[in-house]
Design an enzyme around this catalytic site. Structure first.
Site, short mmCIF file in Angstrom:
data_model
loop_
_atom_site.label_atom_id
_atom_site.label_comp_id
_atom_site.label_asym_id
_atom_site.label_seq_id
_atom_site.Cartn_x
_atom_site.Cartn_y
_atom_site.Cartn_z
N LYS A 281 0.09 4.28 -0.24
CA LYS A 281 -0.51 5.47 0.38
C LYS A 281 -0.26 6.69 -0.53
O LYS A 281 -0.34 6.55 -1.73
CB LYS A 281 0.03 5.64 1.80
CG LYS A 281 -0.12 4.34 2.62
CD LYS A 281 0.16 4.50 4.08
CE LYS A 281 -0.04 3.16 4.78
NZ LYS A 281 0.12 3.24 6.23
N ASN B 71 0.87 -1.18 0.00
CA ASN B 71 0.00 0.00 0.00
C ASN B 71 0.90 1.22 0.00
O ASN B 71 1.52 1.55 1.01
CB ASN B 71 -0.89 -0.03 1.26
CG ASN B 71 -1.72 1.24 1.40
OD1 ASN B 71 -1.78 2.06 0.48
ND2 ASN B 71 -2.34 1.41 2.55
N GLU C 49 -6.61 4.72 7.94
CA GLU C 49 -6.40 6.13 7.58
C GLU C 49 -7.64 6.70 6.89
O GLU C 49 -7.95 7.88 7.05
CB GLU C 49 -5.13 6.25 6.72
CG GLU C 49 -3.88 6.05 7.57
CD GLU C 49 -2.69 5.45 6.85
OE1 GLU C 49 -2.66 5.45 5.61
OE2 GLU C 49 -1.77 4.98 7.57
N HIS D 196 -9.39 1.01 5.24
CA HIS D 196 -8.09 1.29 5.88
C HIS D 196 -8.29 2.29 7.02
O HIS D 196 -9.09 3.21 6.91
CB HIS D 196 -7.10 1.85 4.85
CG HIS D 196 -5.69 1.84 5.36
ND1 HIS D 196 -5.23 2.79 6.23
CD2 HIS D 196 -4.67 0.97 5.16
CE1 HIS D 196 -3.97 2.51 6.54
NE2 HIS D 196 -3.62 1.42 5.90
N SER E 237 3.79 -2.08 10.36
CA SER E 237 5.24 -2.12 10.55
C SER E 237 5.86 -3.46 10.17
O SER E 237 6.80 -3.93 10.83
CB SER E 237 5.60 -1.72 12.00
OG SER E 237 5.20 -0.39 12.25
N GLU F 188 -5.01 -4.95 10.63
CA GLU F 188 -3.98 -3.95 10.86
C GLU F 188 -4.27 -3.21 12.16
O GLU F 188 -5.09 -2.28 12.18
CB GLU F 188 -3.96 -2.93 9.72
CG GLU F 188 -3.66 -3.51 8.36
CD GLU F 188 -3.11 -2.46 7.41
OE1 GLU F 188 -2.01 -2.67 6.90
OE2 GLU F 188 -3.76 -1.43 7.19
N GLY G 103 2.90 2.27 10.75
CA GLY G 103 3.84 3.37 10.57
C GLY G 103 4.58 3.77 11.83
O GLY G 103 5.22 4.82 11.88
P1 13P Z 1 3.32 0.34 7.54
O1 13P Z 1 3.79 -0.95 6.95
O2 13P Z 1 4.06 1.55 7.03
O3 13P Z 1 3.25 0.27 9.04
O4 13P Z 1 1.81 0.56 7.03
C1 13P Z 1 0.91 -0.47 7.17
C2 13P Z 1 -0.32 -0.12 6.44
O5 13P Z 1 -1.07 0.76 6.82
C3 13P Z 1 -0.60 -0.86 5.19
O6 13P Z 1 -1.90 -0.61 4.75
#
Ligand code: 13P
Length: 255
Positions: free
Chosen positions: A12, A10, A97, A95, A213, A167, A173
């Site tokens: 982003k 992803n 976010e 997601h 992560s 997640e 992150g």
């Molecule tokens: P990270 O791998 O940067 O922690 O992000 C995970 C994520 O949100 C994947 O959708």
């Protein structure tokens, strides 16, 4: 029941169109041999068409990062699922976010999942508890609610093309990746919830990823867990050597 592991990157809000194309042109030959692992890249909407073109004929699949729940209409800035047909195989939906910054609720996530499936896209349906929910030990309640509401009205046949990504929000992150046994237990619980809704066939075939992560140095640990069928990866999917290492680890442990 053996489930094909799935590694999805992803991206982003990263990379221009040119950067995205350059990335997949470097990535594709590097990961081309790992057919035992399904590999997906999820660029921004603006790069989807160019990335899809660059990957035409490749086994590496393309995913969108969201869809709108309506087929068309006065929704400035939004993208309908039907507009992604031919450009994307998958769509990340729910997601954290999008829940946090774009106002997605469980009900809206459900509408988006149904819109994606209706258009022939495969949802990567993301669920997970926040830090506060984790600390209050509400993880089981939260993911059970997210899964149950999110899958409302989704048929058993449609479940064959859906992937769930667990997640934990506090792990995204942050570098604070969830303990692999904790992730395995929560994913087992999600699978039990799906079992209650759809029965053994659907639950045993459903692929459930871990995300939060994930890095080359912890990927194998997750893949060694029986309930975890792959990973949804943010930061580490933005570097070709790391993406390759993640795919290689999945292939080595689960391929
Ligand atoms: P990270 O791998 O940067 O922690 O992000 C995970 C994520 O949100 C994947 O959708």
């Amino acid at each position: 029941m053996s489930r094909t592991p799935i590694l999805a990157g992803n991206w982003k809000m990263h990379y221009t169109v040119a950067e995205s194309v350059a990335f997949v042109k470097e990535l594709e030959p590097a990961i081309a041999g790992y057919d035992a692992v399904e590999r997906v890249v999820c660029p921004t909407f603006v790069a989807l068409a160019s990335v899809a073109e660059a990957l035409r004929g490749s086994a590496v699949k393309v995913g969108a990062q969201d869809v709108h729940w309506e087929a068309k209409g006065a929704y400035t800035s939004e993208i309908a699922a039907g507009m992604l047909v031919g450009l994307a195989d998958y769509a990340i939906i729910g997601h954290s976010e999008c829940r946090k910054y774009l106002g997605d609720t469980d009900e809206r996530v459900n509408l988006k999942i149904k819109a994606a499936l209706g258009a022939g896209l495969k949802p990567i349906f993301a669920v997970g508890e926040t830090k506060d929910e984790y600390e209050a030990k509400h993880t089981a309640d939260v993911v059970t609610r997210q899964v149950t509401v999110g899958l409302g009205g989704v048929s058993a046949e449609q479940m064959a093309s859906l992937v769930i990504a667990y997640e934990p929000v506090w792990a995204i992150g942050t570098g604070l990746n969830a303990d692999s046994q904790y992730a395995n237990t929560t994913i087992g619980l999600i699978r039990q919830t799906v079992r209650g809704l759809y029965g053994d066939g659907v639950a045993d075939a459903l692929r459930i990823q871990y995300g939060g992560s994930v890095k080359p140095d912890n990927m194998a640990e997750y893949m060694a867990q029986p309930e975890i069928d792959g990973a949804l990866v943010g930061g580490a999917s933005l570097k070709v050597p790391d993406f390759l290492a993640l795919v290689a680890a999945a292939a080595q442990v689960k391929g």
